[in-house]
Each structure stands twice: as structure tokens, then as C-alpha cells.
Scaffold this motif. Structure first.
Motif, PDB file in Angstrom:
ATOM      1  N   LEU A  53       0.315  13.447  -7.801  1.00 26.35           N
ATOM      2  CA  LEU A  53      -0.768  14.401  -7.550  1.00 26.35           C
ATOM      3  C   LEU A  53      -0.223  15.795  -7.250  1.00 26.35           C
ATOM      4  CD1 LEU A  53      -3.837  14.716  -7.206  1.00 26.35           C
ATOM      5  CD2 LEU A  53      -3.535  14.163  -4.797  1.00 26.35           C
ATOM      6  N   LEU A  54       0.857  15.874  -6.464  1.00 27.15           N
ATOM      7  CA  LEU A  54       1.454  17.177  -6.159  1.00 27.15           C
ATOM      8  C   LEU A  54       2.034  17.830  -7.402  1.00 27.15           C
ATOM      9  CD1 LEU A  54       3.262  16.385  -2.768  1.00 27.15           C
ATOM     10  CD2 LEU A  54       1.218  17.788  -3.090  1.00 27.15           C
ATOM     11  N   LEU A  55       2.689  17.027  -8.235  1.00 26.23           N
ATOM     12  CA  LEU A  55       3.271  17.586  -9.460  1.00 26.23           C
ATOM     13  C   LEU A  55       2.196  18.029 -10.437  1.00 26.23           C
ATOM     14  CD1 LEU A  55       6.223  15.077 -10.013  1.00 26.23           C
ATOM     15  CD2 LEU A  55       6.372  17.456  -9.250  1.00 26.23           C
ATOM     16  N   ARG A  56       1.107  17.267 -10.494  1.00 23.15           N
ATOM     17  CA  ARG A  56       0.030  17.626 -11.420  1.00 23.15           C
ATOM     18  C   ARG A  56      -0.650  18.916 -10.990  1.00 23.15           C
ATOM     19  NH1 ARG A  56      -4.192  13.102 -13.173  1.00 23.15           N
ATOM     20  NH2 ARG A  56      -2.263  12.422 -14.191  1.00 23.15           N
ATOM     21  N   VAL A  95       0.836  -1.206   0.000  1.00 20.93           N
ATOM     22  CA  VAL A  95       0.000   0.000   0.000  1.00 20.93           C
ATOM     23  C   VAL A  95       0.868   1.251   0.000  1.00 20.93           C
ATOM     24  CG1 VAL A  95      -1.650   1.324   1.364  1.00 20.93           C
ATOM     25  CG2 VAL A  95      -1.973  -1.129   1.072  1.00 20.93           C
ATOM     26  N   MET A  96       1.928   1.251   0.797  1.00 15.27           N
ATOM     27  CA  MET A  96       2.820   2.407   0.824  1.00 15.27           C
ATOM     28  C   MET A  96       3.522   2.604  -0.515  1.00 15.27           C
ATOM     29  SD  MET A  96       4.553   2.043   4.597  1.00 15.27           S
ATOM     30  CE  MET A  96       3.571   2.273   6.075  1.00 15.27           C
ATOM     31  N   ALA A  97       3.890   1.495  -1.157  1.00 19.01           N
ATOM     32  CA  ALA A  97       4.547   1.595  -2.454  1.00 19.01           C
ATOM     33  C   ALA A  97       3.626   2.182  -3.509  1.00 19.01           C
ATOM     34  CB  ALA A  97       5.042   0.218  -2.897  1.00 19.01           C
ATOM     35  N   VAL A  98       2.330   2.024  -3.344  1.00 15.96           N
ATOM     36  CA  VAL A  98       1.363   2.600  -4.288  1.00 15.96           C
ATOM     37  C   VAL A  98       1.053   4.051  -3.925  1.00 15.96           C
ATOM     38  CG1 VAL A  98      -1.005   2.448  -5.124  1.00 15.96           C
ATOM     39  CG2 VAL A  98       0.350   0.364  -4.850  1.00 15.96           C
ATOM     40  N   ILE A  99       0.891   4.324  -2.625  1.00 13.04           N
ATOM     41  CA  ILE A  99       0.512   5.669  -2.191  1.00 13.04           C
ATOM     42  C   ILE A  99       1.636   6.665  -2.436  1.00 13.04           C
ATOM     43  CG2 ILE A  99      -0.058   7.069  -0.167  1.00 13.04           C
ATOM     44  CD1 ILE A  99      -1.598   4.747   0.944  1.00 13.04           C
ATOM     45  N   PHE A 100       2.894   6.278  -2.197  1.00 13.64           N
ATOM     46  CA  PHE A 100       4.014   7.213  -2.294  1.00 13.64           C
ATOM     47  C   PHE A 100       4.128   7.849  -3.682  1.00 13.64           C
ATOM     48  CE2 PHE A 100       8.547   8.200  -2.853  1.00 13.64           C
ATOM     49  CZ  PHE A 100       8.714   9.077  -1.804  1.00 13.64           C
ATOM     50  N   ASN A 103       6.685  14.515   1.417  1.00 13.61           N
ATOM     51  CA  ASN A 103       7.436  13.262   1.300  1.00 13.61           C
ATOM     52  C   ASN A 103       8.155  12.920   2.594  1.00 13.61           C
ATOM     53  OD1 ASN A 103       7.619  12.021  -1.639  1.00 13.61           O
ATOM     54  ND2 ASN A 103       7.442  14.235  -1.863  1.00 13.61           N
ATOM     55  N   THR A 104       8.669  13.941   3.288  1.00  9.93           N
ATOM     56  CA  THR A 104       9.341  13.691   4.565  1.00  9.93           C
ATOM     57  C   THR A 104       8.364  13.130   5.594  1.00  9.93           C
ATOM     58  OG1 THR A 104      10.913  15.487   4.137  1.00  9.93           O
ATOM     59  CG2 THR A 104      10.696  14.726   6.415  1.00  9.93           C
ATOM     60  N   VAL A 105       7.179  13.756   5.674  1.00 11.57           N
ATOM     61  CA  VAL A 105       6.165  13.274   6.613  1.00 11.57           C
ATOM     62  C   VAL A 105       5.720  11.865   6.250  1.00 11.57           C
ATOM     63  CG1 VAL A 105       3.816  13.640   7.439  1.00 11.57           C
ATOM     64  CG2 VAL A 105       5.362  15.583   7.199  1.00 11.57           C
ATOM     65  N   PHE A 106       5.534  11.604   4.970  1.00 10.05           N
ATOM     66  CA  PHE A 106       5.098  10.276   4.535  1.00 10.05           C
ATOM     67  C   PHE A 106       6.135   9.214   4.876  1.00 10.05           C
ATOM     68  CE2 PHE A 106       4.736   6.874   1.425  1.00 10.05           C
ATOM     69  CZ  PHE A 106       3.385   6.550   1.520  1.00 10.05           C
ATOM     70  N   ILE A 107       7.409   9.528   4.625  1.00 12.18           N
ATOM     71  CA  ILE A 107       8.467   8.558   4.935  1.00 12.18           C
ATOM     72  C   ILE A 107       8.531   8.313   6.444  1.00 12.18           C
ATOM     73  CG2 ILE A 107      10.955   8.191   4.917  1.00 12.18           C
ATOM     74  CD1 ILE A 107      11.037   9.691   2.242  1.00 12.18           C
ATOM     75  N   PHE A 108       8.389   9.377   7.237  1.00 13.10           N
ATOM     76  CA  PHE A 108       8.428   9.234   8.690  1.00 13.10           C
ATOM     77  C   PHE A 108       7.271   8.351   9.181  1.00 13.10           C
ATOM     78  CE2 PHE A 108       6.857  10.718  12.833  1.00 13.10           C
ATOM     79  CZ  PHE A 108       7.974  10.439  13.618  1.00 13.10           C
ATOM     80  N   LEU A 109       6.066   8.618   8.674  1.00  8.53           N
ATOM     81  CA  LEU A 109       4.918   7.804   9.088  1.00  8.53           C
ATOM     82  C   LEU A 109       5.064   6.363   8.635  1.00  8.53           C
ATOM     83  CD1 LEU A 109       1.952  10.278   8.448  1.00  8.53           C
ATOM     84  CD2 LEU A 109       2.994   9.667  10.620  1.00  8.53           C
ATOM     85  N   SER A 110       5.620   6.165   7.448  1.00  8.78           N
ATOM     86  CA  SER A 110       5.821   4.800   6.943  1.00  8.78           C
ATOM     87  C   SER A 110       6.790   4.032   7.830  1.00  8.78           C
ATOM     88  CB  SER A 110       6.342   4.850   5.505  1.00  8.78           C
ATOM     89  OG  SER A 110       5.435   5.511   4.657  1.00  8.78           O
TER      90      SER A 110
END
Length: 412
Positions: free
Chosen positions: A25-28, A14-19, A114-121
Motif C-alpha cells: 500500500l505504501l509503495l502504491r 495475521v501479521m504475515a498478511v498485514i506486513f 515497518n519499524t513500528v510494525f515490527i516493534f508492535l509485532s
């Protein structure tokens, strides 16, 4: 452990898909970095073309803050460190210096997300690994203990573990194992004693039986025609019968006594601790079966006895109230008494005959109202034995369809 492994792999998937999805989405949604300032540069270039460079006013510009026409210093014109664009207007070159902070803001937002996502992961994965190491793996090892106990393997002690999640559980399991082992040894000793006693009594019975047989044989053959002698023989037979009866009484007593090991630890405890334990266990249970449960008022005090055994006594009484009552109402009340502390359990719907009441504390005895209710007839017997060992008392009465069983504790 297989279920945990599947969960762990699922979380990683799931994390590999969400990341990448979040980054896309941010780039778009990021604004077009070239369009805002380019539009403004094109507008200023058109104004220069139409009105001339001297009439420009940059005070209303949002992005362009300086315009410089091409001069003699070619290096400074092209090598400026600021963001700039060069345009040809009416055959002349102009450098438009501009600033566009939104690009930096968007990049910072992407880095932050991305930092927050990596930390939560990492936090989630670390938590899963901690659960596996500290909870699932020790619990998987604990599953072997009940199986060993069920096979009768009571000698091997339970391995001590300082795990804060299962330390108390392991301690309780080890106490249970020791208790079962003690009961097993006590049962073997009791069986040995009973067998020895029965063999001894059986041997002792042979002597009076042999004498009775000889006397009876002599009488049948009329070997003693004298009436006085016959009377003497009859008295001897009666005496030997009394001896046999005494031996039989010993056998009955031995078969009924000490069939339960009821150890009591003499100590002291508060009445509130006992009441809270009973209420905590039965309040929800009685609510589920729609039985009204009333707890009377009491003054807390220190009692003499064993708290665990006292809870066992009241639980046996409560279970009888549920079994043999009508399920309408059960009360836990505290009659006043100067010499001790009384705790009474009352239940409605009593159908016990008055002739049965004196026998309810006997072992294996069951009244006529228990014909279709499962039970062993030991609950109140055990309660009486425990209360006597705690220097207390227990008694019962039946009045107007209400059964009341009262226990008496001594004060400290």
C-alpha cells in the motif's frame, strides 16, 4: 493450552498478511519519482531550443537548480555527484542538475512504518508468550488441585509458588486443604468418641434392664405375695427405669452436641469492616431480586471477636431473612446500646408463629413456615454458638409482621 497455541498461530498469520499488505500500500501510494523533475527538465529544454540558453531563468524552478552546457572537461560533465539528467538540445549537450526530496521522505516513511510494525509485532508476541508462561501454564497446573481435593486427597500440601498472579490463590487453597484435613480428623475423633460412649452406655443399660426383667418375672409368677414386698419391688423397678432414662438422656445429649467444629479466633476488628463485607456481598444480590436493602447509620468502633466468624453469623441471618421474608425489604440497622454494639437484621413478611419463636436457635429445628423451603435448621443455631464463643449474644423478636434478629458484640 491448545487454544493459546491456535491464538498464537493466528496472530502470526495475521501479521504475515498485514506486513506485506502495508508495504504494498505504501509503495502504491508513493509518488512517481521521475515525473515531476522530468517534466520540468523537458520544459526547460524546450525553452532553450526556442529562446536560447542565455535567457533561462531558474528562479521559478522547483526541482532544477543548475544547467550546464557541455564543455571541455568531459569528466566533470558526466561524473557529477548530484542528481542530474543530460539532454540534447539543438545538437548540444546540457546537464540539468535537480533535487527531488520526496523520494527520501517516502523511503523514510516506509522505514518508520515497518519499524513500528515490527516493534508492535514483537510486543504482542512477547505478551502472548508471557501470558502463557506466567498465567496459563501455572493455571493449568492448578486445575489438578480441586480434583485431588474432591477425591479426598488432603494430606499432600499444595506446592508453593511465588507467582504474583496465583500466590495468594495457592495460599488460600492450601489453607482450605488444611481446614478440610482438620475437619476430617475431628470428625473421625468425634465418631470414635461417640461410638465408645454408645458402647459404654449400652453396656451400662444392661444392668438395670436385667434387674427390671427379673422383678417383672417375679411379680408375674406371684413370688412376693406380701403387699409391702411388692411395693418395694415396684420402687426398685422405678429406680432402675430412672437409671435407664438418665442413660438415654446422655445418649441424646451426645448425639446433639459437638457435631460441628466451630473454632473462633479471639481478636478485634472495626465495625465498618464487618458492615462493608455484608453490604458488598448482599447489595447486588438483593438488587437482582428487586428487594429493597436499607443500611442504617452507625458510629464506627472497635469490636471484640472474630471478623470472619462475625461475617458468617450475619450471613446466616441475612439468608434467613431472604428465605422466610416476603422479599420486599431487608434492613441492617444499629440500635443504640451502652453496654455493647447491636446489629439487627429486619425483614418484612414474617409468618413465624409466636409459639415457634423460642425454638429458632435450636439445632435442626424448623418452624411451620419452612415446610416448603429447603434448609437444615442450623443457621441460627450456628450463629448462637459462634456469638457465645465470642462472648456475645443473639436474640430474635417478631412484631407486626417484621422479624428482627439482633446480635450483640462487646466493645474493645
Amino acid at each position: 493450552m491448545r487454544a493459546w497455541r491456535n491464538l498464537f498461530l493466528t496472530v502470526i498469520g495475521v501479521m504475515a498478511v498485514i506486513f506485506p499488505a502495508v508495504n504494498l500500500l505504501l509503495l502504491r501510494n508513493a509518488p512517481d519519482e521521475g515525473r515531476p523533475y522530468r517534466v520540468e527538465i523537458n520544459r526547460l529544454a524546450l525553452q532553450i531550443e526556442q529562446e536560447g540558453f542565455e535567457r533561462l531563468d531558474l528562479s521559478q524552478c522547483e526541482y532544477v537548480y543548475h544547467i550546464e552546457p557541455y564543455g571541455d572537461d568531459e569528466d566533470d560533465f558526466y561524473d557529477s555527484e548530484s542528481d542530474h539528467a543530460i539532454r540534447t538540445v539543438n545538437g548540444d549537450l546540457y546537464r540539468f542538475d535537480y533535487v527531488f526530496e520526496n523520494s527520501t521522505t517516502n523511503t523514510s516513511m516506509i522505514v518508520f512504518v515497518n519499524t513500528v510494525f515490527i516493534f508492535l509485532s514483537l510486543l504482542v508476541l512477547g505478551l502472548l508468550l508471557y501470558v502463557r508462561a506466567k498465567i496459563l501454564r501455572p493455571f493449568d497446573e492448578l486445575t489438578k488441585i480441586p480434583y485431588e481435593l474432591s477425591k479426598g486427597n488432603l494430606t499432600a500440601p499444595v506446592k508453593e509458588d511465588k507467582n504474583r498472579f496465583f500466590g495468594k490463590f495457592l495460599w488460600g487453597i492450601d489453607l482450605l486443604r488444611e481446614k478440610l484435613e482438620q475437619q476430617k480428623q475431628q470428625e473421625l475423633e468425634l465418631q470414635k468418641e461417640k461410638k465408645t460412649l454408645l458402647l459404654s452406655l449400652s453396656h451400662d443399660l444392661k444392668t438395670p434392664l436385667s434387674a427390671i426383667k427379673l422383678y417383672a418375672k417375679a411379680l408375674s409368677k406371684n413370688l412376693y405375695p406380701d403387699a409391702g414386698k411388692q411395693q418395694s419391688i415396684a420402687e426398685n423397678i422405678n429406680k432402675k427405669a430412672d437409671e435407664i432414662e438418665a442413660y438415654v438422656s446422655q445418649i441424646i445429649t451426645a448425639s446433639r452436641e459437638d457435631f460441628l467444629s466451630l473454632d473462633v479466633k479471639k481478636g478485634e476488628f472495626y465495625l465498618s469492616d464487618l458492615v462493608q463485607a455484608i453490604v458488598a456481598y448482599y447489595q447486588e444480590k438483593l438488587a437482582l431480586v428487586k428487594t429493597e436493602f436499607i443500611v442504617g447509620e452507625y458510629d464506627d468502633c472497635l469490636l471484640s471477636g472474630d471478623l470472619d466468624r462475625s461475617i458468617e453469623v450475619l450471613q446466616n441471618i441475612m439468608e434467613n431473612a431472604l428465605k422466610y421474608g416476603d422479599g420486599v425489604r431487608v434492613e441492617l440497622v444499629f440500635p443504640e446500646e451502652d453496654s455493647g454494639v447491636l446489629i439487627a437484621v429486619r425483614n418484612s413478611g414474617c409468618t413465624l408463629d409466636d409459639t415457634d419463636l423460642p425454638h429458632i436457635f435450636e439445632s435442626f429445628w424448623r418452624g411451620a413456615n419452612a415446610a416448603h423451603i429447603s434448609g437444615s435448621g442450623l443457621g441460627l443455631y450456628i450463629g448462637r454458638q459462634l456469638m457465645h464463643k465470642m462472648n456475645g449474644e443473639i436474640f430474635a423478636e417478631s412484631v407486626d409482621g417484621w422479624m428482627t434478629v439482633t446480635v450483640v458484640f462487646g466493645r474493645v
